[in-house]
Design an enzyme around this catalytic site. Structure first.
Site, PDB file in Angstrom:
ATOM      1  N   THR A   1       0.894  -0.944   0.256  1.00 45.36           N
ATOM      2  CA  THR A   1      -0.068   0.017   0.167  1.00 45.36           C
ATOM      3  C   THR A   1       0.647   1.497  -0.110  1.00 45.36           C
ATOM      4  OG1 THR A   1      -1.394   1.018   1.349  1.00 45.36           O
ATOM      5  CG2 THR A   1      -0.324  -0.178   2.535  1.00 45.36           C
ATOM      6  N   CYS A   2       0.640   2.858  -0.232  1.00 47.28           N
ATOM      7  CA  CYS A   2       0.768   3.551  -0.778  1.00 47.28           C
ATOM      8  C   CYS A   2       0.320   4.931  -0.337  1.00 47.28           C
ATOM      9  CB  CYS A   2       1.999   4.228  -1.796  1.00 47.28           C
ATOM     10  SG  CYS A   2       1.096   3.248  -2.965  1.00 47.28           S
ATOM     11  N   GLY A   3       0.017   5.566  -0.913  1.00 45.54           N
ATOM     12  CA  GLY A   3      -0.337   6.942  -0.961  1.00 45.54           C
ATOM     13  C   GLY A   3      -1.844   6.648  -2.039  1.00 45.54           C
TER      14      GLY A   3
END
Length: 292
Positions: free
Chosen positions: A242-244
């Site tokens: 996951t990230c932004g």
């Protein structure tokens, strides 16, 4: 089994691409995408100069635009339509690069794999390394010839918010957040307005840049594995990246694939979705690691 240094399914060097540049079954994609604060525009830069034969892959346009979330994975029908329009089809070897070195190209690598197209690799070091070595670029558009494409979507490579929430609650997956540590700790405001600060409970932090050398190329396989273990990532559990907004999470996914870990999925909504809803739990503060 870990990938070799030049692996047409994960990562290839500039030397490899130069040797194969005139292969009639090679297709090159410029997948440059930048955050608004950089002031850079991928399509404009592509029009000015690109590796000969490269097509431009617009991450924002080749997406599910029915969603309010940014650049969610496209439907298989849209993916096929856009690839055929770019002359990309069955039997082609695809190499993807970006103008930052190794940033957004991995998102396109992941999208191809999501569609069951595995003959695709990221160019190690991207356009900056290609230019630094004095290799050719052009502003000429490529010659496009339609090519039939079939896909076999791999649903296991993507997760939605319900699946991630369940995994976080049960602890049966390791969740790996690719954002900068200050964002994961909840100390820095998110670049997208209206989002809470923090991380998914129980997640570990592997900032995507820690997987790269100073020149923007991937670290070698032992060092990649060391980055994960030092961050407290349990590589025996299936992984969720996951990230932004699902772009740099794919860099982590690519690194996992490089070290031979294939049981990983990407949370497509990422923090753009999780950070939006007050009823989803979050954590702030120090991030656990694997250093005793």
């Amino acid at each position: 089994m870990a990938a070799p240094k030049d692996d047409p399914k994960t990562l290839v060097s500039t030397d490899w691409l130069a040797r194969n540049l005139k292969d009639p079954d090679l297709r090159i994609l410029d997948a440059s995408w930048y955050l608004p604060e950089t002031g850079r525009d991928g399509r404009t830069e592509y029009a000015a100069r690109h590796i000969p034969g490269a097509r431009f892959f617009d991450i924002d346009e080749i997406s599910d635009q029915r969603s309010a979330l940014p650049h969610m994975a496209p439907t298989s029908e849209k993916f096929i339509s856009r690839m055929r329009a770019m002359g990309i089809g069955d039997g082609h070897q695809v190499v993807v690069y970006d103008g930052a070195g190794l940033f957004s190209a991995a998102r396109v690598w992941w999208t191809f794999h999501l569609m069951g197209k595995t003959n695709v690799a990221v160019l190690d070091g991207g356009l900056p390394k290609w230019l630094a070595e004095g290799r050719p670029v052009t502003d000429a558009p490529p010659v496009i010839r339609d090519r039939h494409m079939t896909v076999s979507p791999r649903r296991a490579m993507v997760m939605d918010v319900t699946e991630v929430a369940r995994a976080a609650k049960l602890g049966d997956h390791v969740i790996i957040d690719a954002r900068a540590p200050e964002r994961v700790r909840g100390e820095a405001a998110e670049p997208r307005p209206g989002l809470r600060s923090g991380r998914i409970p129980g997640s570990r932090n592997v900032h995507f840049r820690t997987l790269l050398n100073p020149d923007g190329t991937f670290k070698d396989l032992p060092d990649l594995r060391r980055v994960f273990t030092e961050a407290g990532v349990d590589l025996d559990k299936p992984a969720i990246t996951t990230c932004g907004s699902g772009v740099t999470a794919a860099v982590v996914s690519l690194a996992l694939q490089r070290i031979g870990k294939t049981d990983h999925a990407l949370y497509d909504g990422s923090w753009s979705e999780w950070g939006m809803y007050a009823d989803l739990p979050l954590q702030t503060g120090p991030i656990p690691d694997g250093v005793s």
